[in-house]
Scaffold this active site. Sequence first.
Site, PDB file in Angstrom:
ATOM      1  N   GLY A  48     -14.624  -7.112   8.192  1.00  0.00           N
ATOM      2  CA  GLY A  48     -14.846  -6.016   7.244  1.00  0.00           C
ATOM      3  C   GLY A  48     -15.796  -6.191   6.133  1.00  0.00           C
ATOM      4  O   GLY A  48     -15.730  -6.369   5.205  1.00  0.00           O
ATOM      5  N   GLY A  52     -17.900  -2.646   0.137  1.00  0.00           N
ATOM      6  CA  GLY A  52     -16.876  -3.102  -0.744  1.00  0.00           C
ATOM      7  C   GLY A  52     -17.088  -4.786  -0.900  1.00  0.00           C
ATOM      8  O   GLY A  52     -18.293  -5.160  -0.979  1.00  0.00           O
ATOM      9  N   TYR A 237       1.350   1.215  -7.047  1.00  0.00           N
ATOM     10  CA  TYR A 237       0.398   0.056  -6.299  1.00  0.00           C
ATOM     11  C   TYR A 237       1.471  -0.859  -5.990  1.00  0.00           C
ATOM     12  O   TYR A 237       2.176  -0.955  -5.120  1.00  0.00           O
ATOM     13  CB  TYR A 237      -0.834  -0.332  -7.304  1.00  0.00           C
ATOM     14  CG  TYR A 237      -1.855  -0.941  -6.269  1.00  0.00           C
ATOM     15  CD1 TYR A 237      -2.792  -0.177  -5.702  1.00  0.00           C
ATOM     16  CD2 TYR A 237      -1.594  -2.432  -5.920  1.00  0.00           C
ATOM     17  CE1 TYR A 237      -3.737  -0.929  -4.750  1.00  0.00           C
ATOM     18  CE2 TYR A 237      -2.381  -3.190  -4.848  1.00  0.00           C
ATOM     19  CZ  TYR A 237      -3.419  -2.386  -4.447  1.00  0.00           C
ATOM     20  OH  TYR A 237      -4.336  -2.895  -3.359  1.00  0.00           O
ATOM     21  N   LEU A 275     -11.806  -1.452  -8.993  1.00  0.00           N
ATOM     22  CA  LEU A 275     -13.113  -0.894  -8.498  1.00  0.00           C
ATOM     23  C   LEU A 275     -13.081   0.423  -7.991  1.00  0.00           C
ATOM     24  O   LEU A 275     -12.188   0.726  -7.073  1.00  0.00           O
ATOM     25  CB  LEU A 275     -13.954  -2.050  -7.781  1.00  0.00           C
ATOM     26  CG  LEU A 275     -14.437  -3.272  -8.655  1.00  0.00           C
ATOM     27  CD1 LEU A 275     -14.713  -4.222  -7.555  1.00  0.00           C
ATOM     28  CD2 LEU A 275     -15.686  -2.600  -9.504  1.00  0.00           C
ATOM     29  N   THR A 277     -14.107   2.050  -4.828  1.00  0.00           N
ATOM     30  CA  THR A 277     -14.555   1.704  -3.421  1.00  0.00           C
ATOM     31  C   THR A 277     -13.996   2.880  -2.662  1.00  0.00           C
ATOM     32  O   THR A 277     -13.405   3.876  -3.328  1.00  0.00           O
ATOM     33  CB  THR A 277     -13.841   0.563  -2.937  1.00  0.00           C
ATOM     34  OG1 THR A 277     -12.420   0.723  -2.893  1.00  0.00           O
ATOM     35  CG2 THR A 277     -13.955  -0.794  -3.880  1.00  0.00           C
TER      36      THR A 277
END
Length: 399
Positions: A48, A52, A237, A275, A277
């Site tokens: 990945g 990000g 979340y 953040l 992203t």
Amino acid sequence: MRIEPLIQGVVARSAHPYGCHASIKEQIEYVKKAPKIKSGPKRVLIIGASSGFGLAARIALTFGGAEADTIGVSFERGPSEKGVGSAGWYNNIFFKQEATHAGRTAINIVGDAFSDSVRNEVIEAIETYFEGEVDLVIYSLAAGVRPKPHSDTFWRSVIKPIGESVTGASILLENDQWVETTLEPATEEEAEATIKVMGGEDWESWIDTLINTESVAQGCKTIAFSYMGPEVTHPIYLDGTLGRAKIDLHQTSHALNLKLANFDGGAYATVCKALVTKASVFIPALSPYLLALYRVMKEKGTHERCIEQMQRLFTTKLYDQPKVPVDGERLIRIDDLELDPQTQAEVSHLLEQMNTENFKECGDYQGFKDEFMKLNGFNFDDVDYSQDISLETLASLKP
């Protein structure tokens, strides 16, 4: 053709290749001036790696003192008749250009990180370029789906609360609109599928593969990224499907830590700050919090983007310390500045006042949107966005 920003809802449908290059160079400049990573890893695998935290970690480890060589795995789209391709495609290309220019090895493997074929390609690359071993494995996948083994079907992750519905505001970047949304709770099946896609199972499977192929060096570490956030974000979340998946990731880190102890290594879930992203703008009810947080942290001088977070992670937590500092749950915390009590008190105060009429003034909407645009190569002062770029030129660039 001229490449213009195109946003649908909270999804960028275009990316500017030379803006992506500007973004890479800006991050490189930051880490070159920051405190150096002194005893960092030399051979790093990033699963990945194209945007990000994964991309920022790759830049920090290559240019921020460790002088690491890297293999980056990502699933990205190149140019075609349908469009110019994804930002991550160009991030891979221009990161490799900059790393090669600096005398470092940077291998890009573009494909499905869940597939056996990509794993085989990675093992082969480790053998070829890293003398058969890695010193650090970073797991930073932000996938929405994961193929079920030996099947044509998929697990699909969902961003939903668990138990009861949650109402909150999202901000559509397409037209700068504040939209109230209500999310219904996930079914048990949806929660389980989200754990399959975003939990720790695939991370563990990757590490098992590397151990079984004898690709793990003495002292090898692995990290994966997590988020916990303050109480105001918990309903959507930590207490929702994403939180369930992250808790699974935390538990996996303990299992992997035991496995890597045989190599004098370790495994850690790393809790980062909130953040902007590609992934975070999708989370309903998180946008107002981000606007308030950005304003407060910028006013305090404590705001960090992905690149600042990663440089700090490697210099003050994962390396250059006698021992990796962790909390009571054995998590690395680089969300400490976000969760500072004074910061959170001021954020809460702003959130109480924020509404559809005043969110642009009350929070740092300009900074929020600017950061989103920069993820896709727009809003850089030194890029000529009026220039014509041919598809042939773009097609000649290879990751």
